[in-house]
Design a protein around this motif. Structure first.
Motif, PDB file in Angstrom:
ATOM      1  N   LYS A 117     -17.787  -3.462   6.237  1.00  0.00           N
ATOM      2  CA  LYS A 117     -17.653  -2.118   5.642  1.00  0.00           C
ATOM      3  C   LYS A 117     -18.511  -2.008   4.383  1.00  0.00           C
ATOM      4  O   LYS A 117     -19.123  -0.974   4.130  1.00  0.00           O
ATOM      5  CB  LYS A 117     -16.190  -1.812   5.350  1.00  0.00           C
ATOM      6  N   LEU A 118     -18.553  -3.083   3.599  1.00  0.00           N
ATOM      7  CA  LEU A 118     -19.446  -3.097   2.440  1.00  0.00           C
ATOM      8  C   LEU A 118     -20.896  -2.991   2.909  1.00  0.00           C
ATOM      9  O   LEU A 118     -21.682  -2.233   2.342  1.00  0.00           O
ATOM     10  CB  LEU A 118     -19.229  -4.375   1.619  1.00  0.00           C
ATOM     11  N   ASP A 119     -21.235  -3.719   3.960  1.00  0.00           N
ATOM     12  CA  ASP A 119     -22.575  -3.661   4.519  1.00  0.00           C
ATOM     13  C   ASP A 119     -22.913  -2.245   4.980  1.00  0.00           C
ATOM     14  O   ASP A 119     -24.038  -1.773   4.791  1.00  0.00           O
ATOM     15  CB  ASP A 119     -22.697  -4.639   5.691  1.00  0.00           C
ATOM     16  N   ALA A 120     -21.962  -1.546   5.542  1.00  0.00           N
ATOM     17  CA  ALA A 120     -22.211  -0.168   5.987  1.00  0.00           C
ATOM     18  C   ALA A 120     -22.542   0.745   4.808  1.00  0.00           C
ATOM     19  O   ALA A 120     -23.344   1.669   4.950  1.00  0.00           O
ATOM     20  CB  ALA A 120     -20.999   0.361   6.753  1.00  0.00           C
ATOM     21  N   LEU A 121     -21.962   0.472   3.649  1.00  0.00           N
ATOM     22  CA  LEU A 121     -22.279   1.270   2.459  1.00  0.00           C
ATOM     23  C   LEU A 121     -23.645   0.905   1.881  1.00  0.00           C
ATOM     24  O   LEU A 121     -24.338   1.754   1.323  1.00  0.00           O
ATOM     25  CB  LEU A 121     -21.207   1.084   1.388  1.00  0.00           C
ATOM     26  N   LEU A 122     -24.026  -0.359   2.008  1.00  0.00           N
ATOM     27  CA  LEU A 122     -25.278  -0.836   1.419  1.00  0.00           C
ATOM     28  C   LEU A 122     -26.460  -0.780   2.378  1.00  0.00           C
ATOM     29  O   LEU A 122     -27.598  -0.638   1.945  1.00  0.00           O
ATOM     30  CB  LEU A 122     -25.123  -2.292   0.965  1.00  0.00           C
TER      31      LEU A 122
END
Length: 148
Positions: A117-122
């Motif tokens: 989910k962090l990767d999806a934001l970044l």
């Protein structure tokens, strides 16, 4: 007595619904804050590279640039670098043998799906591709491929 039982039952149903929703909202907030910090750190290290001609050496071996690095972090209002990340674990940076530079989250305390989910934001939401990737117990956000 029946009224009290109904009231207690309603409160129990409310709490059973509200607690997971609240936890989810808190985790989404922490994930968004972590993404914001990764981007701020990337901007600060880009500033460092432009001002000093290159990215700092690895964090584990950076005595010669310690003051410069801390100065740049301070100028960029990054006073959280020595604290745990919102995902748990610690902030670090890494420069490899090809001079590629990354912001690193070491040993987070959340699940891999939360890191996705962090990767999806970044980036692209896939920890195997893109700028944000998993490497063992570290998650690396590529800032530069070695060119300043």
């Amino acid at each position: 007595m029946l009224d009290l039982a109904i009231a207690v039952g309603l409160v129990a149903v409310f709490l059973a619904t509200a607690i997971p929703l609240t936890r989810g909202a808190m985790m989404r907030n922490r994930t968004a804050e972590c993404a914001r910090k990764v981007q701020r750190a990337a901007d600060a290290f880009d500033f460092y590279a432009r001002a000093l001609g290159g990215y700092p050496p690895n964090q584990t071996n950076f005595k010669r640039s310690f003051d410069k690095t801390r100065g740049v972090l301070s100028v960029c209002d990054i006073d959280w670098w020595d604290e745990a990340t919102e995902m748990g674990g610690s902030w670090e940076w890494y420069r490899d043998e090809n001079e590629a530079f990354s912001i690193v989250i070491c040993n987070p305390r959340v699940s891999e799906s939360q890191m996705e989910k962090l990767d999806a934001l970044l980036d692209d939401g896939d920890l195997r591709t893109g700028l944000f990737r998993r490497s063992g117990s570290m998650y690396c956000y590529r800032v530069s491929d070695g060119n300043v």
